[in-house]
Write a protein that holds these residues in place. Structure first.
Motif, short mmCIF file in Angstrom:
data_model
loop_
_atom_site.label_atom_id
_atom_site.label_comp_id
_atom_site.label_asym_id
_atom_site.label_seq_id
_atom_site.Cartn_x
_atom_site.Cartn_y
_atom_site.Cartn_z
N MET A 1 0.83 -1.20 0.00
CA MET A 1 0.00 0.00 0.00
C MET A 1 0.87 1.25 0.00
O MET A 1 1.98 1.25 0.51
CB MET A 1 -0.86 0.04 1.27
CG MET A 1 -2.15 -0.74 1.16
SD MET A 1 -3.15 -0.49 2.64
CE MET A 1 -2.18 -1.34 3.88
N GLU A 12 -4.47 1.58 -1.82
CA GLU A 12 -3.97 0.76 -2.93
C GLU A 12 -4.32 1.48 -4.22
O GLU A 12 -5.49 1.73 -4.49
CB GLU A 12 -4.68 -0.61 -2.95
CG GLU A 12 -4.34 -1.51 -1.79
CD GLU A 12 -3.07 -2.32 -1.98
OE1 GLU A 12 -2.30 -2.02 -2.91
OE2 GLU A 12 -2.85 -3.25 -1.18
N GLU A 142 4.27 -2.98 2.04
CA GLU A 142 4.33 -2.96 0.58
C GLU A 142 5.36 -3.93 -0.01
O GLU A 142 5.13 -4.55 -1.03
CB GLU A 142 4.62 -1.53 0.11
CG GLU A 142 4.84 -1.36 -1.38
CD GLU A 142 3.57 -1.53 -2.22
OE1 GLU A 142 2.47 -1.57 -1.61
OE2 GLU A 142 3.69 -1.64 -3.45
#
Ligand SMILES: [Zn+2]
Length: 292
Positions: A1, A12, A142
């Motif tokens: 993200m 996102e 992420e």
């Protein structure tokens, strides 16, 4: 993200526009800019070093040996990783090596100094590059592996950087790091390199664990070259005519000899030897898969 640095909203998206506050980084010369270059007087690093670095890294034994060690650690401890983010990527020399060793990885890099990123941009077509402050990382869960190689020692708030790196790592993902070791090796070279500190094993362990990581492996390296390194650092302290790059200005023969000693050292590390002392520390850690 992605994480918006203005409002902390995580989202996102392929785009950087924050859906909540519409904040977005500027896109300039192929990089996203989350931060400006620090003022020249501020510590950290000197921007004119990057041209000299880019010149030395390709052939100097130390940079080449560190790259091979990083490539081995990444492949050995994180064989399933699909994404890799290097904080403080400088001229992109490490990322270029990682791309050659692990061609399938999605790579990203960040650097606070635009001057470093000019070299990285040219070396790494297609790689996502960010001008960013390591104390404010715009990602949340992420990347499979987040890394920083000889970066933490330049930053006063190293604990804040580690917390941000933890956030950017996916649960179950990993941390890969190198730092200079041993306070007794502190010399004029550290001062001219704008280092805040050299780490002890205990200090690095404590800070990495406080950020939430679990340490998998820690070993010194540049261990077999510690005696000549001590000699060289003592000499640099007593020299009236200090030259930062003097340790790199060596003959091709000596460069090859030192390189082969570090190849032997790496073979020992790969077989499980963890050295207690050396010029640098390699640390491999994991972010636990579930919150405790
Ligand atoms: Zn926002």
């Amino acid at each position: 993200m992605k994480r918006c640095l203005a409002c902390e909203h995580c989202f996102e998206s392929e785009e950087w526009d924050c859906p909540r506050c519409r904040n977005r980084p500027t896109l300039c010369a192929g990089l996203f800019r989350f931060a400006e270059d620090p003022p020249i007087a501020e510590g950290g690093f000197k921007r004119e070093y990057f041209a000299q670095l880019a010149n030395f890294e390709e052939r100097n034994f130390w940079f080449r040996a560190r790259n091979r060690l990083i490539q081995w650690a990444l492949g050995n401890y994180f064989p399933d990783a699909a994404s890799f983010f290097e904080v403080g990527c400088g001229t992109g020399f490490v990322l270029k090596g990682v791309r050659e060793a692990s061609p399938g990885l999605r790579l990203a890099g960040s650097e606070i100094f635009g001057d470093g990123l000019v070299f990285a941009r040219a070396r790494l077509p297609g790689v996502d590059l960010y001008q960013m402050d390591a104390r404010q990382i715009p990602f949340e869960c992420e990347f499979d592996v987040v890394a920083a190689f000889d970066v933490l020692e330049h930053i006063v708030e190293d604990d804040a950087v580690l917390r941000q790196m933890f956030k950017a790592t996916k649960p179950g993902g990993g941390l890969l790091m190198t730092v200079p070791q041993h306070r007794f090796l502190w010399s004029a070279i550290d001062e001219h390199s704008m280092h805040e500190r050299r780490y002890s094993r205990a200090e690095l362990r404590r800070k990495v664990e406080q950020a939430g990581f679990r340490i998998q492996r820690m070993t010194s390296f540049i261990s077999l070259l510690l005696p000549p390194m001590i000699y060289s650092r003592m000499r640099s302290n007593s020299s009236r005519d200090f030259k930062l790059w003097k340790e790199f200005e060596i003959s091709r023969l000596l460069n090859a000899l030192l390189g082969s000693i570090l190849t032997a050292e790496r073979a020992m590390i790969e077989r499980g030897v963890s050295f207690p002392a050396g010029g640098s520390l390699l640390l491999i850690a994991k972010r636990p898969a579930t919150a405790q």
